[in-house]
Write an enzyme that holds these catalytic residues in place. Structure first.
Site, PDB file in Angstrom:
ATOM      1  N   ASP A 148     -22.415   9.564 -11.762  1.00  0.00           N
ATOM      2  CA  ASP A 148     -23.028   8.293 -11.390  1.00  0.00           C
ATOM      3  C   ASP A 148     -22.334   7.749 -10.152  1.00  0.00           C
ATOM      4  O   ASP A 148     -21.232   8.191  -9.791  1.00  0.00           O
ATOM      5  CB  ASP A 148     -22.967   7.286 -12.539  1.00  0.00           C
ATOM      6  CG  ASP A 148     -21.554   7.037 -13.041  1.00  0.00           C
ATOM      7  OD1 ASP A 148     -20.753   6.452 -12.294  1.00  0.00           O
ATOM      8  OD2 ASP A 148     -21.254   7.448 -14.188  1.00  0.00           O
ATOM      9  N   GLY A 160     -23.105  11.789 -17.297  1.00  0.00           N
ATOM     10  CA  GLY A 160     -23.159  12.665 -16.134  1.00  0.00           C
ATOM     11  C   GLY A 160     -22.641  11.940 -14.902  1.00  0.00           C
ATOM     12  O   GLY A 160     -22.016  10.880 -14.986  1.00  0.00           O
ATOM     13  N   ASP A 215     -16.256  11.779 -19.135  1.00  0.00           N
ATOM     14  CA  ASP A 215     -17.433  11.100 -18.608  1.00  0.00           C
ATOM     15  C   ASP A 215     -17.335   9.603 -18.899  1.00  0.00           C
ATOM     16  O   ASP A 215     -17.158   9.191 -20.045  1.00  0.00           O
ATOM     17  CB  ASP A 215     -18.692  11.687 -19.251  1.00  0.00           C
ATOM     18  CG  ASP A 215     -19.959  11.288 -18.529  1.00  0.00           C
ATOM     19  OD1 ASP A 215     -19.857  10.646 -17.461  1.00  0.00           O
ATOM     20  OD2 ASP A 215     -21.056  11.618 -19.026  1.00  0.00           O
ATOM     21  N   ILE A 216     -17.444   8.775 -17.864  1.00  0.00           N
ATOM     22  CA  ILE A 216     -17.393   7.323 -18.015  1.00  0.00           C
ATOM     23  C   ILE A 216     -18.823   6.787 -18.022  1.00  0.00           C
ATOM     24  O   ILE A 216     -19.574   7.021 -17.073  1.00  0.00           O
ATOM     25  CB  ILE A 216     -16.589   6.663 -16.879  1.00  0.00           C
ATOM     26  CG1 ILE A 216     -15.232   7.369 -16.715  1.00  0.00           C
ATOM     27  CG2 ILE A 216     -16.417   5.174 -17.136  1.00  0.00           C
ATOM     28  CD1 ILE A 216     -14.363   7.360 -17.948  1.00  0.00           C
ATOM     29  N   GLU A 243       0.826  -1.206   0.000  1.00  0.00           N
ATOM     30  CA  GLU A 243       0.000   0.000   0.000  1.00  0.00           C
ATOM     31  C   GLU A 243       0.857   1.251   0.000  1.00  0.00           C
ATOM     32  O   GLU A 243       0.673   2.168  -0.806  1.00  0.00           O
ATOM     33  CB  GLU A 243      -0.920  -0.010   1.226  1.00  0.00           C
ATOM     34  CG  GLU A 243      -1.892   1.143   1.282  1.00  0.00           C
ATOM     35  CD  GLU A 243      -3.012   0.952   0.280  1.00  0.00           C
ATOM     36  OE1 GLU A 243      -3.018   1.691  -0.724  1.00  0.00           O
ATOM     37  OE2 GLU A 243      -3.850   0.072   0.481  1.00  0.00           O
ATOM     38  N   SER A 292      -7.217   2.205  -3.885  1.00  0.00           N
ATOM     39  CA  SER A 292      -5.997   2.700  -3.249  1.00  0.00           C
ATOM     40  C   SER A 292      -4.996   3.179  -4.283  1.00  0.00           C
ATOM     41  O   SER A 292      -4.049   3.881  -3.946  1.00  0.00           O
ATOM     42  CB  SER A 292      -5.369   1.613  -2.378  1.00  0.00           C
ATOM     43  OG  SER A 292      -5.099   0.467  -3.148  1.00  0.00           O
ATOM     44  N   ASP A 308       1.208   4.045  -3.075  1.00  0.00           N
ATOM     45  CA  ASP A 308       0.817   5.438  -2.870  1.00  0.00           C
ATOM     46  C   ASP A 308       1.970   6.398  -3.139  1.00  0.00           C
ATOM     47  O   ASP A 308       1.807   7.407  -3.837  1.00  0.00           O
ATOM     48  CB  ASP A 308       0.313   5.638  -1.440  1.00  0.00           C
ATOM     49  CG  ASP A 308      -1.001   4.935  -1.161  1.00  0.00           C
ATOM     50  OD1 ASP A 308      -1.606   4.414  -2.113  1.00  0.00           O
ATOM     51  OD2 ASP A 308      -1.424   4.894   0.013  1.00  0.00           O
TER      52      ASP A 308
END
Length: 597
Positions: free
Chosen positions: A577, A575, A556-557, A296, A514, A300
């Site tokens: 979601d 839009g 936009d996905i 992790e 993450s 990061d």
């Protein structure tokens, strides 16, 4: 032993303390998936965190929105540490009442600390004394799945005259476990880590943004891939304009510098021999033994710092990791490390302008009073000009378990009713929750955490976008499974799988929200760099901007969904979601937008 004499003194004083009528302050149902191992040792030390009411918090919230709304005349006029401390300070009567209460139980000022704003106290006391102060009984609890052990109670009381002066006391009823959000993790043969076409042999044109992305990015995500996909190729940052980026580290996740150098050699050669500042919180360590590197922490730091080099980076390593075995030789229960970090950073005069956190838990495991108080701390950081990003979770609409087949979507309020399970702190309306996408062209990744808070109402900045989404849902879909009036998650998204990092000297493919949180934070930091270099203030709390003038800066996905709780979850759609939020960033467009407000 060391604490014996003090314990006896504490108990003796407590027994002589004035008798008062206690009134129930908080109670919860017996938490699901936890079992009692026995009563807590009377001499086990816990650190009571006593939060006082903040009567002027509404004024802080008002000013936060004013300085964060690009249509307001005060936009960008962030507050100083002294100004926010004044706004969250308690009533002097509350301060006096709590001070007197502690003294009555033999706890003088020399044995507790207060926050800079005097709105919270911390005092280390034996369990026996805490039980008398709170008229309760502590037990040792064990989580039935992963063995985490905590010292907690399911209810506590306070003297009736103290109720107006104390908002909450913890650790009492909090059974959150605060886990890293990571869904996939596997080692890859370093000689053949990349099954995609060799870089430079094929190109994909993203139909949404029109950008060209190397075909290898479809299966292996690198810094170069992200800059291509999000329209930031050739962007350079300053090391001296005051911009900084921060990453939080918990649960003994160590960020390895040797791995970082290998990552830089692989993906960012110009950053070789650079590093980051490590800041210890509550005695946190950053063990540099290569075998102790954390997946992790490496994910990061490698991507956040790699995207933003040479912007200075900070890695906070905060102590506290389960399992915790309480005994008289262990002085404190450290299963709530993120509150330690929040206390620490709120006390600092200088804070990085962008901070990413890839940890969280199911909202329902955090008492609402505690969640609201922590969320208020995030509001303070926003008012001071800090952008906070949190991963939205890896369970789709379900709980934190990334495997839909084993998810438990039952409420833990004693009713055991099936509900969608939002995550916290992502559900706090004062942070930016980041969901996930995958592949090029981008689609929603199926584990992208999304949904609606059961604690926090939908904030005004989300009203138009979220109402539009709800109106498009088939009538009655998932009725009763989610709160349509709640704060909606996520706000935005970024790539969340197949990230190439280095861990303990080896190339690894890893994913989860993450990955998307530090990625999005990296692009926010690039935007802050542009603003600071132009003589403008940092973005701070970014959500009001994102949902207004910032909408045009997102890809936009519209494909994908986030299954959970035995359902297909929500669908990505035109839009906003509840899978990908507003979409993924187009840095070039966002840069033009943020430089013009």
């Amino acid at each position: 032993m060391l604490w014996t004499a003090s314990v006896l003194a504490f108990v003796a004083i407590a027994q002589a303390a004035p008798k008062c009528t206690h009134k129930l302050k908080e109670t919860i149902a017996s938490p699901r998936d936890w079992e009692i191992l026995g009563t807590a040792p009377q001499d086990h030390i816990i650190e009571l965190r006593i939060a006082l009411p903040q009567p002027n918090f509404h004024l802080l919230e008002q000013q936060l929105y004013e300085v964060s709304d690009p249509s307001h005349e005060r936009y960008g006029e962030h507050l100083s540490q002294d100004e926010v401390n004044e706004l969250v300070a308690p009533n002097p009567d509350s301060l006096a009442a709590v001070t007197e209460w502690l003294a009555e139980h033999g706890i003088p000022e020399s044995q507790y600390t207060r926050s800079p704003a005097n709105d919270s106290f911390k005092a280390k006391v034996p369990v026996g004394l805490a039980e008398k102060m709170l008229d309760t009984k502590y037990h040792v609890w064990k989580h039935t799945t992963d063995g985490d052990v905590v010292v907690r109670t399911t209810s506590y009381s306070l003297p009736e005259d103290l109720h107006p002066h104390i908002e909450l006391v913890q650790p009492t009823t909090i059974f959150a476990r605060f886990k890293g959000h990571r869904t996939t993790f596997h080692f890859s043969d370093e000689q053949n880590v990349d099954p995609s076409p060799a870089r430079g042999t094929a190109t994909i044109v993203d139909p949404t943004s029109g950008v060209k992305v190397d075909a290898s990015c479809n299966t292996t995500v690198t810094i170069t891939c992200l800059k291509e996909l999000y329209n930031a190729v050739g962007v350079e940052t300053s090391a001296t304009n005051g911009n900084e980026i921060g990453i939080t580290g918990y649960l003994e996740q160590f960020a390895n510098i040797e791995d970082l150098q290998t990552f830089y050699a692989d993906q960012r050669p110009d950053a070789l021999n650079s590093s980051f500042e490590t800041v210890s919180v509550n005695g946190g360590e950053n063990n540099q033994t290569l075998s102790e590197a954390g997946a992790e922490a490496n994910l990061d730091t490698q991507f956040a710092y790699g995207l933003t080099f040479p912007t200075p980076g900070t890695f906070w390593t905060t102590a506290g990791a389960p399992p915790f075995i309480p005994d008289s030789g262990t002085t404190t229960d450290t299963n709530e490390p993120y509150t330690k970090w929040l206390d620490f950073v709120l006390a600092q005069e200088k804070i990085p302008q962008t901070i990413s956190t890839s940890y969280g838990d199911d909202e329902q495991t955090v008492p609402e009073s505690f969640a609201r108080r922590v969320c208020g701390g995030f509001a303070v950081l926003g008012a001071r000009g800090v952008t906070l990003t949190f991963s939205s979770g890896d369970g789709g609409v379900g709980d934190g378990d990334p495997n839909p087949a084993t998810q438990s979507c039952l409420t833990n309020d004693g009713r055991n009713v099936t509900k969608f399970i939002p995550g916290f702190p992502a559900s706090c309306p004062f942070v930016t929750a980041v969901g996930g996408t995958i592949h090029v062209p981008e689609v929603a990744v199926d584990f992208s955490g999304g949904g609606f808070s059961n604690y926090f109402a939908r904030p005004w900045y989300q009203e138009a976008a979220v109402t539009g989404f709800l109106e498009k849902l088939p009538k009655g879909l998932y009725k009763g499974l989610f709160n349509p009036n709640g704060r909606a998650i996520p706000d935005v998204s970024a790539q969340a799988d197949n990230f190439r990092i280095f861990l303990s000297g080896r190339a690894v493919s890893i994913g989860g929200t993450s990955a998307s949180s530090p990625t999005f934070a990296g692009f926010v930091s690039l935007l802050n760099d542009a603003r600071l270099s132009a003589g403008q203030p940092p973005l701070g709390f970014i959500n009001p901007l994102l949902y207004s003038v910032g909408v045009d800066g997102f890809n936009d996905i519209t494909v994908g969904n986030n299954p959970g709780c035995g359902t297909p979850g929500f669908n990505a759609t035109k839009g906003w979601d509840a899978v990908t939020g507003l979409g993924t960033p187009n840095f070039g467009k966002l840069k033009d937008i943020v430089l013009s407000v």
